[in-house]
Design a protein around this motif. Structure first.
Motif, short mmCIF file in Angstrom:
data_model
loop_
_atom_site.label_atom_id
_atom_site.label_comp_id
_atom_site.label_asym_id
_atom_site.label_seq_id
_atom_site.Cartn_x
_atom_site.Cartn_y
_atom_site.Cartn_z
N VAL A 192 0.86 -1.18 0.00
CA VAL A 192 0.00 0.00 0.00
C VAL A 192 0.90 1.23 0.00
N GLU A 193 0.68 2.12 -0.96
CA GLU A 193 1.43 3.39 -1.03
C GLU A 193 0.47 4.51 -0.64
N LEU A 194 0.84 5.26 0.39
CA LEU A 194 -0.01 6.32 0.91
C LEU A 194 0.71 7.66 0.82
N PRO A 195 -0.04 8.76 0.86
CA PRO A 195 0.57 10.09 0.75
C PRO A 195 1.34 10.48 2.03
N GLU A 196 2.13 11.53 1.92
CA GLU A 196 2.86 12.06 3.06
C GLU A 196 1.89 12.79 4.00
N VAL A 197 2.16 12.70 5.30
CA VAL A 197 1.40 13.50 6.26
C VAL A 197 1.65 14.97 5.93
N GLY A 198 0.58 15.76 5.95
CA GLY A 198 0.68 17.17 5.61
C GLY A 198 0.35 17.49 4.17
N SER A 199 0.31 16.47 3.31
CA SER A 199 -0.04 16.71 1.92
C SER A 199 -1.56 16.93 1.79
N MET A 200 -1.96 17.51 0.69
CA MET A 200 -3.37 17.78 0.43
C MET A 200 -3.90 16.73 -0.53
N VAL A 201 -5.13 16.29 -0.27
CA VAL A 201 -5.81 15.39 -1.19
C VAL A 201 -7.06 16.09 -1.70
N VAL A 202 -7.47 15.75 -2.91
CA VAL A 202 -8.62 16.38 -3.55
C VAL A 202 -9.64 15.30 -3.90
N ALA A 203 -10.89 15.55 -3.57
CA ALA A 203 -11.96 14.60 -3.85
C ALA A 203 -11.92 14.17 -5.31
N GLY A 204 -11.96 12.86 -5.54
CA GLY A 204 -11.97 12.31 -6.88
C GLY A 204 -10.61 12.11 -7.49
N LYS A 205 -9.56 12.59 -6.84
CA LYS A 205 -8.19 12.46 -7.37
C LYS A 205 -7.46 11.35 -6.61
N ALA A 206 -6.51 10.73 -7.29
CA ALA A 206 -5.75 9.64 -6.69
C ALA A 206 -4.90 10.15 -5.53
N PHE A 207 -4.86 9.36 -4.44
CA PHE A 207 -4.01 9.73 -3.31
C PHE A 207 -3.01 8.64 -2.97
N GLY A 208 -3.13 7.50 -3.59
CA GLY A 208 -2.22 6.41 -3.31
C GLY A 208 -2.49 5.22 -4.20
N VAL A 209 -1.82 4.12 -3.88
CA VAL A 209 -1.92 2.90 -4.69
C VAL A 209 -2.00 1.70 -3.76
N VAL A 210 -2.80 0.74 -4.16
CA VAL A 210 -2.84 -0.54 -3.46
C VAL A 210 -2.49 -1.62 -4.49
N GLU A 211 -1.57 -2.50 -4.09
CA GLU A 211 -1.11 -3.55 -5.00
C GLU A 211 -1.47 -4.90 -4.38
N SER A 212 -2.08 -5.73 -5.21
CA SER A 212 -2.44 -7.08 -4.75
C SER A 212 -1.77 -8.09 -5.64
N THR A 213 -1.99 -9.36 -5.33
CA THR A 213 -1.43 -10.42 -6.17
C THR A 213 -2.07 -10.43 -7.55
N LYS A 214 -3.24 -9.75 -7.70
CA LYS A 214 -3.96 -9.73 -8.97
C LYS A 214 -3.75 -8.45 -9.77
N ALA A 215 -3.64 -7.30 -9.07
CA ALA A 215 -3.67 -6.02 -9.79
C ALA A 215 -3.07 -4.89 -8.95
N VAL A 216 -2.81 -3.78 -9.63
CA VAL A 216 -2.43 -2.53 -8.96
C VAL A 216 -3.57 -1.56 -9.20
N SER A 217 -4.08 -0.96 -8.14
CA SER A 217 -5.21 -0.04 -8.26
C SER A 217 -4.92 1.26 -7.55
N GLU A 218 -5.36 2.36 -8.17
CA GLU A 218 -5.23 3.66 -7.52
C GLU A 218 -6.30 3.79 -6.45
N LEU A 219 -5.96 4.57 -5.44
CA LEU A 219 -6.91 4.92 -4.37
C LEU A 219 -7.36 6.36 -4.64
N PHE A 220 -8.66 6.60 -4.56
CA PHE A 220 -9.19 7.93 -4.86
C PHE A 220 -9.75 8.57 -3.59
N ALA A 221 -9.40 9.82 -3.38
CA ALA A 221 -9.86 10.54 -2.20
C ALA A 221 -11.37 10.78 -2.30
#
Length: 131
Positions: A45-74
């Protein structure tokens, strides 16, 4: 599709399968049981830095599984107050407890009214059944 107990009441959900638990102007964000179940075993799991800003509907990180890599959306906009450090060494917590120990980030909401656009538990269940 069995969903009993897998869509907790009191949370808000997005069409991208993130959930939000609101506590005043603070919101905790993670991915739903459906999302982790679809992804399979989560290995990173890749997450943003503390203190960074996230915007609704925009990617904030990534989750990787044995099947796929998916973006996480705020689901909401704001400043990242905390990230779940445990996921760096134990990403499987997202599979085991997506609504508790598998949470991802805590946000200080800049636009709390964005919560109104998110789905409640029954609407999210209907959304999943309609897919």
């Amino acid at each position: 599709m069995k969903m009993e107990g897998q869509i907790p009441e009191g949370l808000k959900y997005t069409q991208d399968h993130e959930w939000v638990r609101r506590n005043g102007h603070i919101a905790v964000v993670g991915i739903s049981f459906h999302a982790q179940d679809t992804l399979g075993d989560i290995v990173f799991v890749e997450l943003p830095e503390v203190g960074s800003m996230v915007v609704a509907g925009k990617a904030f990180g990534v989750v990787e599984s044995t099947k796929a890599v998916s973006e996480l959306f705020a689901p909401i906009s704001g400043k990242v107050l905390r990230v779940n450090e445990a996921l760096a060494t134990s990403p499987q917590l997202v599979n085991a407890e997506p609504y508790e120990k598998g949470w991802m980030i805590e946000i200080e909401m800049s636009q709390p009214e964005e919560m109104e656009a998110l789905m409640g538990a029954s609407a999210y269940k209907d959304f999943l059944l309609g897919q």
